[in-house]
Design a protein around this motif. Structure first.
Motif, PDB file in Angstrom:
ATOM      1  N   LEU A  62      54.547  30.625 -15.678  1.00 16.01           N
ATOM      2  CA  LEU A  62      55.413  29.857 -16.577  1.00 16.01           C
ATOM      3  C   LEU A  62      54.733  29.548 -17.902  1.00 16.01           C
ATOM      4  O   LEU A  62      55.317  29.707 -18.978  1.00 16.01           O
ATOM      5  CB  LEU A  62      55.858  28.561 -15.890  1.00 16.01           C
ATOM      6  CG  LEU A  62      56.820  28.723 -14.707  1.00 16.01           C
ATOM      7  CD1 LEU A  62      57.101  27.369 -14.060  1.00 16.01           C
ATOM      8  CD2 LEU A  62      58.123  29.378 -15.156  1.00 16.01           C
ATOM      9  N   GLU A  63      53.489  29.096 -17.823  1.00 13.04           N
ATOM     10  CA  GLU A  63      52.761  28.749 -19.046  1.00 13.04           C
ATOM     11  C   GLU A  63      52.525  29.978 -19.913  1.00 13.04           C
ATOM     12  O   GLU A  63      52.667  29.930 -21.142  1.00 13.04           O
ATOM     13  CB  GLU A  63      51.416  28.103 -18.684  1.00 13.04           C
ATOM     14  CG  GLU A  63      50.611  27.671 -19.897  1.00 13.04           C
ATOM     15  CD  GLU A  63      49.248  27.100 -19.533  1.00 13.04           C
ATOM     16  OE1 GLU A  63      48.513  26.711 -20.451  1.00 13.04           O
ATOM     17  OE2 GLU A  63      48.917  27.072 -18.321  1.00 13.04           O
ATOM     18  N   LEU A  64      52.192  31.106 -19.278  1.00 12.70           N
ATOM     19  CA  LEU A  64      51.927  32.317 -20.048  1.00 12.70           C
ATOM     20  C   LEU A  64      53.189  32.811 -20.751  1.00 12.70           C
ATOM     21  O   LEU A  64      53.141  33.239 -21.912  1.00 12.70           O
ATOM     22  CB  LEU A  64      51.378  33.414 -19.133  1.00 12.70           C
ATOM     23  CG  LEU A  64      50.994  34.721 -19.845  1.00 12.70           C
ATOM     24  CD1 LEU A  64      49.830  34.484 -20.795  1.00 12.70           C
ATOM     25  CD2 LEU A  64      50.631  35.804 -18.830  1.00 12.70           C
ATOM     26  N   GLU A  65      54.312  32.739 -20.053  1.00 12.37           N
ATOM     27  CA  GLU A  65      55.569  33.173 -20.671  1.00 12.37           C
ATOM     28  C   GLU A  65      55.864  32.355 -21.928  1.00 12.37           C
ATOM     29  O   GLU A  65      56.256  32.905 -22.963  1.00 12.37           O
ATOM     30  CB  GLU A  65      56.724  33.040 -19.678  1.00 12.37           C
ATOM     31  CG  GLU A  65      58.057  33.487 -20.266  1.00 12.37           C
ATOM     32  CD  GLU A  65      59.164  33.568 -19.222  1.00 12.37           C
ATOM     33  OE1 GLU A  65      60.333  33.601 -19.636  1.00 12.37           O
ATOM     34  OE2 GLU A  65      58.861  33.605 -18.009  1.00 12.37           O
ATOM     35  N   LYS A  66      55.651  31.045 -21.845  1.00 10.99           N
ATOM     36  CA  LYS A  66      55.901  30.179 -23.007  1.00 10.99           C
ATOM     37  C   LYS A  66      54.959  30.529 -24.162  1.00 10.99           C
ATOM     38  O   LYS A  66      55.380  30.632 -25.320  1.00 10.99           O
ATOM     39  CB  LYS A  66      55.719  28.716 -22.609  1.00 10.99           C
ATOM     40  CG  LYS A  66      56.039  27.727 -23.737  1.00 10.99           C
ATOM     41  CD  LYS A  66      55.882  26.297 -23.285  1.00 10.99           C
ATOM     42  CE  LYS A  66      56.319  25.312 -24.383  1.00 10.99           C
ATOM     43  NZ  LYS A  66      55.623  25.524 -25.660  1.00 10.99           N
TER      44      LYS A  66
END
Length: 218
Positions: free
Chosen positions: A184-188
């Protein structure tokens, strides 16, 4: 999302030997994924070392070490199989079988001596194995133009995400294995850093490991 736990596994098996008061303790270790494979390996080692006094064994199967078995094979109860199993459990290794063969040297070692010898043999064998840590993750396909490539490569490196493959054509497509907890963090961060221009496609949940800088997917 599949439930997949981290865990150390044997990528390549190995063997090791120690000597204690003229008794030889030979450890042979291999990766296995089923109880049947473990039993077959144990039987193969017993056949190979048919002339030995003891062929003690232990194995662990399952992502969460669900199945464990051990055998003293004629040694005093609790002096061989369980101590061997304890080494594997302490190291956090799963899907593994170990057989320690003992050629008796004529001198009794006593309970403590046997425990130390069998554990020492397993530890010696593990030194000669290739051990990797499987991690749960997802494959991520990233499509970008050449302008955004540098930012993406930098961001992935900063996050400790290894690129498995890169295809260059009119644009660039990268294939990466991302730990589940970072998805999730990487996608953001990828979306923000490329102002949404990079196309992100999440694929199947996988298990992967870093093998000397190369990502191995299971």
């Amino acid at each position: 999302m599949s439930e997949v736990s981290n865990g150390k596994v044997i990528y390549e098996g190995g063997s090791g030997e120690i000597e204690e008061k003229k008794s030889r303790f030979i450890a042979n270790i291999a990766p296995v994924t089923t109880e049947e494979e473990a039993v077959a390996y144990i039987n193969a080692m017993k056949k190979k070392y048919w002339d030995a006094r003891h062929n003690c064994s232990a194995f662990i199967i399952g992502r969460n070490q669900e199945l464990t078995r051990c055998s003293d094979d004629g040694e005093p109860s609790g002096t061989a199989g369980r101590p061997m199993l304890d080494v594997l459990l302490r190291e956090g290794i799963r899907d593994v079988v170990v057989v320690v063969t003992r050629y008796f040297g004529g001198t009794l070692l006593g309970t403590g001596g046997l425990v130390r010898a069998y554990q020492g043999a397993v530890q010696e064998g593990l030194k000669n194995c290739t051990i990797i840590e499987k991690r749960p993750g997802k494959r991520l396909k990233i499509s970008t133009d050449y302008t955004g490539l540098g930012k993406i490569q930098y961001l992935l490196a900063e996050q400790g995400v290894t690129i498995m493959d890169t295809e260059y054509a009119e644009g660039v497509e990268l294939d990466a294995a991302v730990p589940l907890e970072q998805c999730l963090e990487l996608e953001k961060k990828l979306t923000d850093s490329t102002s949404g221009k990079a196309k992100l496609m999440w694929e199947e949940t996988i298990e992967f490991a870093d093998l000397n800088g190369t990502i191995k997917v299971f």
